[in-house]
Design an enzyme around this catalytic site. Sequence first.
Site, PDB file in Angstrom:
ATOM      1  N   GLN A   2      40.414  32.206  44.104  1.00  0.00           N
ATOM      2  CA  GLN A   2      41.933  32.662  43.116  1.00  0.00           C
ATOM      3  C   GLN A   2      42.521  33.396  43.970  1.00  0.00           C
ATOM      4  O   GLN A   2      44.061  33.391  43.331  1.00  0.00           O
ATOM      5  CB  GLN A   2      41.259  33.585  42.349  1.00  0.00           C
ATOM      6  CG  GLN A   2      40.525  33.139  41.213  1.00  0.00           C
ATOM      7  CD  GLN A   2      40.628  32.146  40.251  1.00  0.00           C
ATOM      8  OE1 GLN A   2      41.555  32.087  39.987  1.00  0.00           O
ATOM      9  NE2 GLN A   2      39.864  31.252  39.656  1.00  0.00           N
ATOM     10  N   CYS A  39      33.180  32.590  33.549  1.00  0.00           N
ATOM     11  CA  CYS A  39      31.729  32.580  34.175  1.00  0.00           C
ATOM     12  C   CYS A  39      32.267  34.139  35.091  1.00  0.00           C
ATOM     13  O   CYS A  39      31.167  34.658  36.034  1.00  0.00           O
ATOM     14  CB  CYS A  39      32.156  31.418  35.689  1.00  0.00           C
ATOM     15  SG  CYS A  39      31.163  29.765  34.778  1.00  0.00           S
ATOM     16  N   ASP A  89      35.109  36.329  48.006  1.00  0.00           N
ATOM     17  CA  ASP A  89      35.299  34.959  47.293  1.00  0.00           C
ATOM     18  C   ASP A  89      37.070  34.938  47.153  1.00  0.00           C
ATOM     19  O   ASP A  89      37.854  35.833  46.129  1.00  0.00           O
ATOM     20  CB  ASP A  89      34.726  35.394  45.867  1.00  0.00           C
ATOM     21  CG  ASP A  89      35.159  34.127  44.849  1.00  0.00           C
ATOM     22  OD1 ASP A  89      36.121  33.766  44.726  1.00  0.00           O
ATOM     23  OD2 ASP A  89      34.641  34.035  43.648  1.00  0.00           O
ATOM     24  N   HIS A 124      32.911  37.165  40.092  1.00  0.00           N
ATOM     25  CA  HIS A 124      32.607  35.744  38.888  1.00  0.00           C
ATOM     26  C   HIS A 124      30.594  35.613  39.366  1.00  0.00           C
ATOM     27  O   HIS A 124      30.742  35.920  40.636  1.00  0.00           O
ATOM     28  CB  HIS A 124      33.421  34.734  39.891  1.00  0.00           C
ATOM     29  CG  HIS A 124      32.868  33.280  38.983  1.00  0.00           C
ATOM     30  ND1 HIS A 124      32.246  32.615  39.688  1.00  0.00           N
ATOM     31  CD2 HIS A 124      33.865  32.468  38.324  1.00  0.00           C
ATOM     32  CE1 HIS A 124      32.048  31.451  38.843  1.00  0.00           C
ATOM     33  NE2 HIS A 124      32.955  30.981  38.442  1.00  0.00           N
ATOM     34  N   LYS A 143      40.966  24.428  43.567  1.00  0.00           N
ATOM     35  CA  LYS A 143      41.865  25.498  42.868  1.00  0.00           C
ATOM     36  C   LYS A 143      42.755  25.385  43.540  1.00  0.00           C
ATOM     37  O   LYS A 143      43.950  26.421  43.743  1.00  0.00           O
ATOM     38  CB  LYS A 143      41.468  26.515  42.752  1.00  0.00           C
ATOM     39  CG  LYS A 143      40.030  26.331  42.289  1.00  0.00           C
ATOM     40  CD  LYS A 143      40.002  28.231  42.162  1.00  0.00           C
ATOM     41  CE  LYS A 143      38.022  27.827  41.837  1.00  0.00           C
ATOM     42  NZ  LYS A 143      37.703  27.516  39.958  1.00  0.00           N
TER      43      LYS A 143
END
Lengths: 411, 151
Positions: free
Chosen positions: A207, A369, A204, A126, A230
Amino acid sequence: MKTNGFDVERIRADFPVLERMVNGHPLAYMDNGASAQMPRAVIETGTEYRSRYHANIHRGVHTLSQEATEAYEATRELVRAFIGAADQREVVFTGGTTDSLNLVAQCWGNTHLKPGDVVLVSEMEHHANIVPWDLVCRRTGARMVKIPITDSGEVDQDAYAMLLAADSVKAVCITHVSNALGTVNPVRHMADLAHAHGAVVVVDGAQAVPHAAVDVQALDADFYAFSAHKMCGPTGIGVLYGKMEHLKGLPPYRGGGDMILSVSFDSGIRYNAIPHYFEAGTPPIEQGIQLGAAIRYLTAIGMDRIAAYEQELLAYATEKLLAIPQVRLVGTAPHKAAVISFVIDGVHPHDVGTVLDDLGIAVRTGHHCAQPVMERFGVPATTRASFAFYNTRAEIDRLADGVREVIRLFQ
Amino acid sequence: MNARTKQLYQELVLDHNRNPRNYRSMEVHSHHAHGHNPLCGDRLELFLKVDADGLVADVSFIGDGCAISKASASMMTAAVKGKTVADAETLFQEFHAMSMGTLDPESAPNHLGKLAVFAGVRDLPARVKCATLAWHTLDAALHGHEQTSTE
């Protein structure tokens, strides 16, 4: 509908927004990769804070301030347990994943990177795990180098091993789960290799955390970032997990109240302990408390059950969409989270999005993104359906019917 | 489909999307500009041949985009071909006003004709820029700007 004892209808009843009609149809919300919906427990936790104990934290001796401080700090322990961190102090509250990654890039990067060093960044990152590294590389004279991905949307592990061996790599930046492709990356394997070369691993996890049990120690991640919104929580708050050995010795991220012990023009400034050292100013208190409620909610259902159910949804949606000849999936890794990115021959994703919205189906269209991913696959944009544990097979049937309607309209 | 979406994706728009008019590059031209909508990734390149009398003798475009942006570009070229530069500028102003919802082509006098088919975008804020990209690019080309962006 019950699938393997997972009572999705009962779960859906926890989410007020799922009762909503959109453009004359029941909402089918499939944009969970962008932001997941909030259950009643999280909403009411916010209302309770606002109506009973809204006050600043870490400051007052009065009852409201103490209650707010306790509730806010209780989230830190909930986060620690949720991600398997060794110590609460390794849980830093931030504004979200982007903020977390900027913190690492600025504080760690500025301290450890020097001219000639290399930061490896995967091609599926991202923008939030690319741009902060570009900024710090420009400042320090280090170089950002891409780890390529394969046609199926996986990190090219051979290329990764070669890149690690060739250069003075100081950091490896990798997403746990790709937001644009759904790929689940072998973080532990990549971390082992990185560590063997003396590099830190910055993950990251935006997700990943909402969709499967995450154990930062089992992953051996040095830094791990994620956002509340999220994972059924509110916007405005996120987490940076960092191993204490890495957090120690870093310069402050931002200066202000709460990150200091004392400030004097005569005797100087003494800083607060980690993690408060990184948390200047009044934090999003309500949101922090709501993040705690979200973790309690997810834990009560069980992350393993959530992951299993979402895998069923993924398999079902993949089968349904692949049955449509004009549909091409972007991201076909064998190990994926419940994210389906696709393109339809001859139809631009924005037209797909508008027609699906017309049918009450919320999907994301665009570059997500992650423009390097779009570049890699030679598409300007994709349509992305990203599922949560409150989605159903019936909604996926509606998605497939909607895609057929799009094709009828534009071809 | 809802009336709103049906109104947007009328047969005229779908036809221009499938078979865009004046879809070609033009080697010899007097004006030229790139248009980019970074939000959607829509890109188009516009070519104009304006003659000594200030008439748009030829106009063409190439590029990639959604149905709205492609059909709008196609219909824009058809609308300005043979018109004076001043008339083309008037159309740009009117099209822009219609997309923003400040000009209702059904009640206010205008020169939009078939272009009024895009009036529906005013109810779809996310799609306004798709419809206006070609027109902003035209405006940029006529004013000698090589690049324009909707952002």
